[in-house]
Design a protein around this motif. Structure first.
Motif, mmCIF file in Angstrom:
data_model
loop_
_atom_site.group_PDB
_atom_site.id
_atom_site.type_symbol
_atom_site.label_atom_id
_atom_site.label_comp_id
_atom_site.label_asym_id
_atom_site.label_seq_id
_atom_site.Cartn_x
_atom_site.Cartn_y
_atom_site.Cartn_z
ATOM 1 N N PHE A 153 0.833 -1.197 0.000
ATOM 2 C CA PHE A 153 0.000 0.000 0.000
ATOM 3 C C PHE A 153 0.870 1.250 0.000
ATOM 4 N N GLY A 154 1.975 1.206 0.749
ATOM 5 C CA GLY A 154 2.907 2.333 0.737
ATOM 6 C C GLY A 154 3.475 2.582 -0.643
ATOM 7 N N GLN A 155 3.788 1.497 -1.373
ATOM 8 C CA GLN A 155 4.286 1.637 -2.740
ATOM 9 C C GLN A 155 3.211 2.185 -3.665
ATOM 10 N N ALA A 156 1.959 1.791 -3.415
ATOM 11 C CA ALA A 156 0.854 2.237 -4.266
ATOM 12 C C ALA A 156 0.584 3.730 -4.141
ATOM 13 N N GLN A 266 -0.496 8.509 -14.255
ATOM 14 C CA GLN A 266 -0.325 7.876 -12.950
ATOM 15 C C GLN A 266 -1.503 6.960 -12.597
ATOM 16 N N VAL A 267 -2.652 7.148 -13.252
ATOM 17 C CA VAL A 267 -3.857 6.398 -12.880
ATOM 18 C C VAL A 267 -3.694 4.897 -13.096
ATOM 19 N N PRO A 268 -3.271 4.416 -14.296
ATOM 20 C CA PRO A 268 -3.087 2.973 -14.449
ATOM 21 C C PRO A 268 -1.999 2.414 -13.532
ATOM 22 N N LEU A 269 -0.995 3.231 -13.252
ATOM 23 C CA LEU A 269 0.056 2.785 -12.334
ATOM 24 C C LEU A 269 -0.512 2.582 -10.931
ATOM 25 N N PHE A 270 -1.362 3.501 -10.497
ATOM 26 C CA PHE A 270 -2.008 3.349 -9.190
ATOM 27 C C PHE A 270 -2.917 2.125 -9.171
ATOM 28 N N ILE A 271 -3.664 1.885 -10.246
ATOM 29 C CA ILE A 271 -4.537 0.713 -10.320
ATOM 30 C C ILE A 271 -3.711 -0.567 -10.187
ATOM 31 N N PRO A 311 0.658 -4.366 -23.536
ATOM 32 C CA PRO A 311 1.166 -3.333 -24.460
ATOM 33 C C PRO A 311 0.362 -3.197 -25.754
ATOM 34 N N HIS A 312 -0.580 -4.109 -26.002
ATOM 35 C CA HIS A 312 -1.246 -4.138 -27.300
ATOM 36 C C HIS A 312 -2.724 -3.772 -27.238
ATOM 37 N N VAL A 313 -3.233 -3.421 -26.068
ATOM 38 C CA VAL A 313 -4.658 -3.107 -25.941
ATOM 39 C C VAL A 313 -4.892 -1.609 -26.110
ATOM 40 N N SER A 314 -6.138 -1.257 -26.416
ATOM 41 C CA SER A 314 -6.503 0.159 -26.498
ATOM 42 C C SER A 314 -6.544 0.760 -25.097
ATOM 43 N N LEU A 315 -6.603 2.082 -25.027
ATOM 44 C CA LEU A 315 -6.540 2.769 -23.737
ATOM 45 C C LEU A 315 -7.644 2.304 -22.790
ATOM 46 N N GLY A 316 -8.849 2.100 -23.306
ATOM 47 C CA GLY A 316 -9.958 1.689 -22.455
ATOM 48 C C GLY A 316 -9.750 0.346 -21.788
ATOM 49 N N TRP A 317 -9.006 -0.544 -22.476
ATOM 50 C CA TRP A 317 -8.749 -1.877 -21.921
ATOM 51 C C TRP A 317 -7.539 -1.914 -20.993
ATOM 52 N N VAL A 318 -6.730 -0.867 -21.020
ATOM 53 C CA VAL A 318 -5.544 -0.840 -20.152
ATOM 54 C C VAL A 318 -5.944 -1.008 -18.692
ATOM 55 N N TYR A 319 -6.997 -0.334 -18.260
ATOM 56 C CA TYR A 319 -7.344 -0.273 -16.842
ATOM 57 C C TYR A 319 -7.787 -1.621 -16.275
ATOM 58 N N PRO A 320 -8.719 -2.371 -16.919
ATOM 59 C CA PRO A 320 -9.055 -3.687 -16.364
ATOM 60 C C PRO A 320 -7.919 -4.697 -16.478
ATOM 61 N N VAL A 321 -7.172 -4.643 -17.585
ATOM 62 C CA VAL A 321 -6.077 -5.604 -17.764
ATOM 63 C C VAL A 321 -4.989 -5.384 -16.720
ATOM 64 N N ILE A 322 -4.641 -4.121 -16.472
ATOM 65 C CA ILE A 322 -3.556 -3.863 -15.518
ATOM 66 C C ILE A 322 -4.005 -4.159 -14.087
ATOM 67 N N PHE A 323 -5.311 -4.055 -13.814
ATOM 68 C CA PHE A 323 -5.819 -4.425 -12.482
ATOM 69 C C PHE A 323 -5.649 -5.927 -12.244
ATOM 70 N N VAL A 324 -6.089 -6.740 -13.200
ATOM 71 C CA VAL A 324 -5.961 -8.199 -13.061
ATOM 72 C C VAL A 324 -4.496 -8.592 -12.987
ATOM 73 N N LEU A 325 -3.674 -7.962 -13.810
ATOM 74 C CA LEU A 325 -2.242 -8.244 -13.822
ATOM 75 C C LEU A 325 -1.615 -7.968 -12.460
ATOM 76 N N GLY A 326 -1.900 -6.793 -11.882
ATOM 77 C CA GLY A 326 -1.333 -6.445 -10.583
ATOM 78 C C GLY A 326 -1.787 -7.388 -9.485
ATOM 79 N N PHE A 327 -3.072 -7.766 -9.519
ATOM 80 C CA PHE A 327 -3.617 -8.667 -8.497
ATOM 81 C C PHE A 327 -2.912 -10.018 -8.533
ATOM 82 N N ILE A 328 -2.808 -10.607 -9.718
ATOM 83 C CA ILE A 328 -2.215 -11.944 -9.832
ATOM 84 C C ILE A 328 -0.718 -11.905 -9.547
ATOM 85 N N LEU A 329 -0.030 -10.926 -10.117
ATOM 86 C CA LEU A 329 1.428 -10.874 -9.970
ATOM 87 C C LEU A 329 1.851 -10.763 -8.520
#
Length: 405
Positions: A153-156, A266-271, A311-329
């Motif tokens: 959370f501190g990193q987020a 910064q928004v997708p990075l925070f997500i 890296p290959h999705v449109s901007l709208g898909w960045v947010y859900p994809v990066i959320f799932v990615l962060g959760f699993i990783l």
């Protein structure tokens, strides 16, 4: 304070001491938030000091390698002679580093300030992990997750700091980080006496083979332990390099590819980081039920398809994809620490230092490589190449079974 310690000590024998876990987790949050000040300032340093991507990589490398090189060594020493007083001392070093970040006039002075922040973190983590070890009871996966959630959370907070503090205030805003160090020291005034009471009652884990822990004797022989640790460090290497790419350079990638402003980038990075907090918490709980190895396989290998897709999705898909990615990783990070501790019973500080320290250190090395590559080949191609790193996680299938399988 000693009276409180006496009251809490018997609870350690009966179960998990949540008051101490949440206290040390909050200090972990404050400690990693101070480290996040460094990464949050990257877009600001690029402007205020005219830094290149390669120099930003060197800043991340200095921070992470200071923690990496010192953390296992501090852990080994603290296994032999735990020192509760080192916890507030580490926070004091980070406080000095915050002041240095705010007023550093050059790249080299900036690196010196970062060394103080890294040293404070190196001192904190092994001793903090031992506090968790004593307070965990039988719920070690859950306890480690509570502790790591604080750090994640501190990193987020880094993207939020960039948006709300450093874009308006600039580099001088880093002086506000001193309040994080002061808050951490105040909380440690509650934790340190309790920790000292546990040491007085149970002794250092290395002297009394894993006092207050289980298992007492490692179920693995030396060759298996060496193989498992080597493989575990390779997995940490892959995860931390990829996380370094996202944490240090993804905001620049978003600005270049999608034309976003510094704040919007910064928004997708925070997500990604906020999802990692959730993943860390649930990963520890699930590892107590399904086993450490299974969770690590799910974490690193399971994140690979989403990393390759990002890296290959449109901007709208960045947010859900990066959320799932962060959760699993991040669901396997705290699990890997517990797995290492069970490989090396009685060496809690060293095991924690190897995993958390090397995670930061390898991430720092990755920042240099990725930053230099971005300067030469462009940020877009560099981030695409970075997306293949989680595939290394498939090697986790070779790890020996843990005691919960």
């Amino acid at each position: 304070m000693s009276g409180n310690s006496a009251k809490i000590s018997p609870a350690v024998k009966l179960g998990t001491v949540y008051s101490i876990l949440f206290a040390i987790s909050s200090v972990h949050l404050l400690n990693d938030a101070m480290q996040s000040v460094v990464s949050a300032l990257f877009p600001i340093f690029e402007d205020s000091l005219g830094l290149k991507f390669g120099q930003i990589g060197w800043i991340a490398f200095t921070l992470n390698m200071t923690s990496s090189v010192l953390q296992p060594a501090v852990g080994l020493l603290s296994d032999k002679k735990p020192a509760p007083w080192m916890l507030p001392v580490g926070m004091g070093c980070s406080l000095v580093g915050m002041v240095g970040l705010a007023y550093a006039p050059s790249f080299w002075m900036l690196l010196l300030a970062v060394v103080f922040v890294g040293f404070g973190s190196a001192v904190f983590h092994p001793e903090g992990s031992r506090v968790v070890f004593f307070a965990a009871g039988e719920r070690r996966g859950l306890a480690q997750s509570i502790y790591q959630v604080g750090g994640n959370f501190g990193q987020a907070l880094a993207p939020l700091m960039t948006i709300y503090i450093f874009v308006p205030l600039g580099q001088r805003g880093a002086v506000l980080g001193t309040f994080l160090a002061i808050a951490a020291i105040l909380v440690l005034l509650r934790v340190v006496p309790w920790y000292g009471a546990q040491l007085a009652e149970k002794g250092a884990p290395v002297k009394k083979k894993a006092a207050g822990s289980a298992p007492v004797v490692s179920p693995y022989n030396k060759k298996v332990i060496a193989f498992a640790l080597t493989l575990l460090l390779i997995l940490v290497f892959a995860r931390s390099w990829y996380a370094a790419g996202i944490g240090s350079f993804y905001n620049f990638y978003m600005q270049d590819k999608y034309g976003l402003s510094i704040k919007a980038a910064q928004v997708p990075l925070f997500i990604f980081m906020a999802a990692g907090v959730l993943g860390t918490f649930f990963g520890g709980i699930l590892s107590d039920r399904f086993g450490r190895k299974r969770m690590m396989l799910f974490s690193i290998a399971g994140s690979a398809p989403f990393a390759l897709l990002l890296p290959h999705v449109s901007l709208g898909w960045v947010y859900p994809v990066i959320f799932v990615l962060g959760f699993i990783l991040q669901s396997g990070f705290s699990v890997s620490v517990v797995y290492a501790q069970e490989l090396l019973p009685g060496k809690v500080g060293m095991a924690s230092g190897l995993i958390t320290g090397l995670a930061f250190g390898m991430g720092g090395l990755g920042s240099i490589v990725l930053g230099t590559a971005a300067d030469h080949y462009g940020i877009l191609d560099t981030m695409v190449a970075c997306s293949f790193l989680p595939l290394i996680g498939l090697l986790s299938i070779l790890l020996p079974k843990d005691r919960r399988e």
